[in-house]
Design an enzyme around this catalytic site. Structure first.
Site, PDB file in Angstrom:
ATOM      1  N   GLY A  20      23.241  61.772  16.371  1.00  0.00           N
ATOM      2  CA  GLY A  20      23.236  62.136  14.957  1.00  0.00           C
ATOM      3  C   GLY A  20      23.899  63.479  14.724  1.00  0.00           C
ATOM      4  O   GLY A  20      24.656  63.675  13.774  1.00  0.00           O
ATOM      5  N   ARG A  43      34.824  67.607   7.777  1.00  0.00           N
ATOM      6  CA  ARG A  43      33.484  67.922   7.254  1.00  0.00           C
ATOM      7  C   ARG A  43      32.522  68.397   8.332  1.00  0.00           C
ATOM      8  O   ARG A  43      31.304  68.218   8.220  1.00  0.00           O
ATOM      9  CB  ARG A  43      32.855  66.714   6.542  1.00  0.00           C
ATOM     10  N   ARG A  87      24.007  54.332  19.960  1.00  0.00           N
ATOM     11  CA  ARG A  87      23.361  55.490  19.341  1.00  0.00           C
ATOM     12  C   ARG A  87      22.500  56.184  20.382  1.00  0.00           C
ATOM     13  O   ARG A  87      21.772  55.521  21.147  1.00  0.00           O
ATOM     14  CB  ARG A  87      22.505  55.029  18.158  1.00  0.00           C
ATOM     15  N   GLU A 181      18.659  55.332  11.801  1.00  0.00           N
ATOM     16  CA  GLU A 181      20.056  54.867  11.869  1.00  0.00           C
ATOM     17  C   GLU A 181      20.285  53.497  12.519  1.00  0.00           C
ATOM     18  O   GLU A 181      21.252  52.802  12.188  1.00  0.00           O
ATOM     19  CB  GLU A 181      20.929  55.893  12.643  1.00  0.00           C
ATOM     20  N   SER A 203      10.642  62.444  20.208  1.00  0.00           N
ATOM     21  CA  SER A 203      10.607  63.891  19.938  1.00  0.00           C
ATOM     22  C   SER A 203       9.322  64.298  19.216  1.00  0.00           C
ATOM     23  O   SER A 203       8.974  65.474  19.196  1.00  0.00           O
ATOM     24  CB  SER A 203      11.807  64.298  19.092  1.00  0.00           C
ATOM     25  N   ASP A 204       8.633  63.337  18.585  1.00  0.00           N
ATOM     26  CA  ASP A 204       7.389  63.654  17.882  1.00  0.00           C
ATOM     27  C   ASP A 204       6.526  62.392  17.852  1.00  0.00           C
ATOM     28  O   ASP A 204       7.019  61.302  18.135  1.00  0.00           O
ATOM     29  CB  ASP A 204       7.674  64.182  16.463  1.00  0.00           C
ATOM     30  N   ARG A 217      14.321  69.778  24.884  1.00  0.00           N
ATOM     31  CA  ARG A 217      15.141  68.809  24.139  1.00  0.00           C
ATOM     32  C   ARG A 217      16.457  68.511  24.837  1.00  0.00           C
ATOM     33  O   ARG A 217      16.915  67.381  24.868  1.00  0.00           O
ATOM     34  CB  ARG A 217      15.406  69.317  22.720  1.00  0.00           C
TER      35      ARG A 217
HETATM   36  N1  ADE Z   1      13.545  61.055  14.157  1.00  0.00           N
HETATM   37  C1  ADE Z   1      12.762  61.750  15.003  1.00  0.00           C
HETATM   38  N2  ADE Z   1      11.497  61.753  14.577  1.00  0.00           N
HETATM   39  C2  ADE Z   1      11.471  61.037  13.431  1.00  0.00           C
HETATM   40  C3  ADE Z   1      10.464  60.688  12.511  1.00  0.00           C
HETATM   41  N3  ADE Z   1       9.210  61.090  12.708  1.00  0.00           N
HETATM   42  N4  ADE Z   1      10.806  59.951  11.428  1.00  0.00           N
HETATM   43  C4  ADE Z   1      12.076  59.568  11.246  1.00  0.00           C
HETATM   44  N5  ADE Z   1      13.074  59.869  12.073  1.00  0.00           N
HETATM   45  C5  ADE Z   1      12.778  60.586  13.158  1.00  0.00           C
END
Ligand code: ADE
Length: 234
Positions: A20, A43, A87, A181, A203-204, A217
């Site tokens: 991304g 851009r 991706r 995406e 990541s979360d 990361r």
């Molecule tokens: N990309 C990484 N974490 C995300 C989340 N919690 N919601 C949407 N896209 C994400």
């Protein structure tokens, strides 16, 4: 040149990795490829073409969300002849068994809506990954020892979602993670006879609310790049 990509004809490889973040594209190209050329800066959306183990690869930013990805993927496929599109990105985990840093290989991508909604109308098309890429990525992830999950993900239009009932339904139906995406990438690949896959790192976490520390990361992102490259050229 296209409206959004400044590359000359022939400067984009048939295999394209799509983070991304354009600066992730720069980092990945400089870290994993040789003979690297910057092929797009329009851009600030950076794209690079180089070589990996004798194979030509482009690593190009997609931006965030399906409308942005759709612009780049349409032009990469229709104007530059991209055939394999992977991706590489992050996602939020939606199951207890999925932990921060785990890898998710998106077999399918459920959505509420995508830029392809106007084509499909009342049809609930099922966007899915290319099976050969999926299998090769699962093998590559296993040989790296990455904790990996293969299954469905949810491609959302909103990061700050004010409809928690949607996430609850996804969790209830076994969806592994949420990102923004993959579904449109799979739609476009299906429409144009291309191969596509999304390789994601957690990541979360939507249930535990854990998050990947920022110092980890880069390592997680690097693992995804290697899995994607090995899958593309397996
Ligand atoms: N990309 C990484 N974490 C995300 C989340 N919690 N919601 C949407 N896209 C994400």
């Amino acid at each position: 040149m296209t409206i959004h990509i400044g590359a000359k004809p022939g400067e984009i490889a048939e295999t394209v990795l799509l983070p991304g973040d354009p600066y992730r594209a720069k980092w990945a190209a400089e870290t994993f490829l040789t003979d690297v050329t910057c092929v797009n800066e329009v851009r600030g959306m950076l794209g690079f073409t180089g070589m990996w183990k004798g194979n030509r690869v482009t690593i190009h930013g997609s931006g965030m969300g399906m409308p942005s990805l759709s612009i780049y993927v349409n032009e990469l496929i229709k104007d530059y002849g991209a055939k394999t599109l992977i991706r590489i990105g992050s996602c939020g985990a939606m199951q207890e068994k999925v932990a921060i840093r785990d890898v998710i290989l998106a077999m399918t991508a459920t959505t509420l809506s995508t830029p392809s909604r106007g084509i499909f109308k009342e049809i609930n098309f099922a966007p899915c990954a290319d099976y050969g890429l999926l299998r090769a990525a699962a093998d590559a992830a296993a040989s790296k020892g990455s904790a990996t999950h293969v299954g469905g993900i949810y491609s959302s239009d909103v990061f700050y979602d004010e409809r928690p009932d949607l996430n609850e339904q996804m969790i209830r139906h076994g969806i592994l993670g949420v990102e923004m995406e993959a579904a449109e990438l799979y739609n476009l690949a299906a429409r144009h006879g291309c191969r596509a896959l999304a390789v994601l790192t957690v990541s979360d976490h939507l249930i535990t609310h854990d998050a990947l520390p920022s110092d980890q990361r880069e390592k997680s992102f690097g693992d995804m790049v290697e899995i994607a490259l090995e899958a593309a050229f397996a």
